[in-house]
Design a protein around this motif. Sequence first.
Motif, PDB file in Angstrom:
ATOM      1  N   THR A 176       0.634  -1.325  -0.157  1.00  0.00           N
ATOM      2  CA  THR A 176       0.039   0.040   0.208  1.00  0.00           C
ATOM      3  C   THR A 176       1.076   1.167   0.022  1.00  0.00           C
ATOM      4  O   THR A 176       1.934   1.295   0.278  1.00  0.00           O
ATOM      5  N   ILE A 194     -12.434 -15.902  -8.024  1.00  0.00           N
ATOM      6  CA  ILE A 194     -11.537 -15.024  -7.404  1.00  0.00           C
ATOM      7  C   ILE A 194     -12.332 -13.742  -6.421  1.00  0.00           C
ATOM      8  O   ILE A 194     -12.974 -13.504  -7.189  1.00  0.00           O
ATOM      9  N   SER A 195     -11.958 -13.804  -5.323  1.00  0.00           N
ATOM     10  CA  SER A 195     -12.447 -12.724  -4.424  1.00  0.00           C
ATOM     11  C   SER A 195     -11.529 -12.086  -3.561  1.00  0.00           C
ATOM     12  O   SER A 195     -10.788 -12.741  -2.793  1.00  0.00           O
ATOM     13  N   THR A 196     -11.543 -10.902  -3.621  1.00  0.00           N
ATOM     14  CA  THR A 196     -10.341 -10.094  -2.602  1.00  0.00           C
ATOM     15  C   THR A 196     -10.933 -10.155  -1.390  1.00  0.00           C
ATOM     16  O   THR A 196     -10.165 -10.012  -0.253  1.00  0.00           O
ATOM     17  N   ARG A 197     -12.339 -10.611  -0.681  1.00  0.00           N
ATOM     18  CA  ARG A 197     -12.813 -10.782   0.451  1.00  0.00           C
ATOM     19  C   ARG A 197     -12.630 -12.182   0.786  1.00  0.00           C
ATOM     20  O   ARG A 197     -12.087 -12.213   1.969  1.00  0.00           O
ATOM     21  N   CYS A 257     -10.923 -14.958  -0.828  1.00  0.00           N
ATOM     22  CA  CYS A 257      -9.692 -15.799  -0.936  1.00  0.00           C
ATOM     23  C   CYS A 257      -8.536 -15.815   0.189  1.00  0.00           C
ATOM     24  O   CYS A 257      -8.193 -16.421   0.216  1.00  0.00           O
ATOM     25  N   PRO A 258      -8.246 -14.420   0.692  1.00  0.00           N
ATOM     26  CA  PRO A 258      -7.180 -14.248   1.682  1.00  0.00           C
ATOM     27  C   PRO A 258      -7.579 -15.255   2.822  1.00  0.00           C
ATOM     28  O   PRO A 258      -6.777 -15.665   3.651  1.00  0.00           O
TER      29      PRO A 258
END
Length: 380
Positions: A15, A353-356, A358-359
């Motif tokens: 970031t 794929i999901s940024t919310r 997947c991690p």
Amino acid sequence: MPAAAQHLDAVRLMTIHGAKGLEFGGVHIPGLNSDTIPRTPPAPPCPAPDGMIAGAEGSAVEIFRAGQAEEQECLFYVAQSRARDRLILYAPTEKSNGHNRPLSPFLDRLRATVTRRSIVPARPLPMAAEARGVELVVDGRLSFGASQIALYESCPRRFFYTHVLQVGGRRTATAFMHLHEAVRSVVEAVIASAGPMSQQALEDLTDAALAGEELADHGYSADFRALALEMLHFFLSSRAGAALEAPIAVSVMLDGEEILVKPDEVMVRPDGVRAVRRVRTGHMRSTESKDVGAAALILAVEQAFPGAVAELVHLSDGQVSPLALTKRELDGRKGKLAKFLGDIRAGRFPAEISTRTCPNCPAFFICGPTPDGSLQKKFV
């Protein structure tokens, strides 16, 4: 970086805030669009009264937005000033639906200092490794539970790791998750007893289950115990006056493949209606009553218990929700179930794929290409 991620052929990102105080030979800044930077934040839920901020003019919301705009300018300066030799800025000019996507107004401030190039991809992107099919050779028919098929609907790739390769699918358990495990074990014991249970017996079962999950000496043990008993009291009240039956597993066959549905509880209510129930300790998801897992339960009820109703019980909500799909909806879900089973047999396990999500996935660091060759499995 975690040791498990060191081998990944990927680009490391950071970031702008995380880059403060650092310097690099080359810096790449993606996403310089008007809806990205400067970002327009929502108004504060509780702004200061107008006139309270000394030295500022305008309403509290106007002052807030001016401060946010200044912070965005500073952030853009920080991003640029991390580069020693090369600074490369990126901004897509078109959205996925074909509409134009405006550039960030900050780019206009750089004027002639920036060399602009418009790049059109010369070829389609190659298929991602995790999107390629798996050469799956199945001995016999497919056989999965309703909740397993619901996971395929959520993310086929995670289904592949969890239920085909069987490499595990549990997240790191928190104390609160252990609480739910304890409640589940008590619910199972209550259902197995098939008879009335005294308050003392319920509390003894609960205390033993909490101790088994190593929560007896937890700092919030009293709160966990109160939550567990609250959920269990609702469960007992929801079956009051009903005659209980032993739950049986039902096989729903679709194109020669099997979906195995075993309800948590079957009971005949005082009004004479049989209720086939799935009991969960958590909260009800917004799509849970409409997903393929719910459809599989309804199909099983229609097949094995004609005239019965299917219900979802969520103990954290203190709610019993009847399952009802129209014939059109049920036919659509039935077709989707058959398609999922066909895709599984064909070895299609693309990643959603999901940024919310997947991690937080247990398969995050192994999600990727599979070895060459065929995979032979037997599910029955």
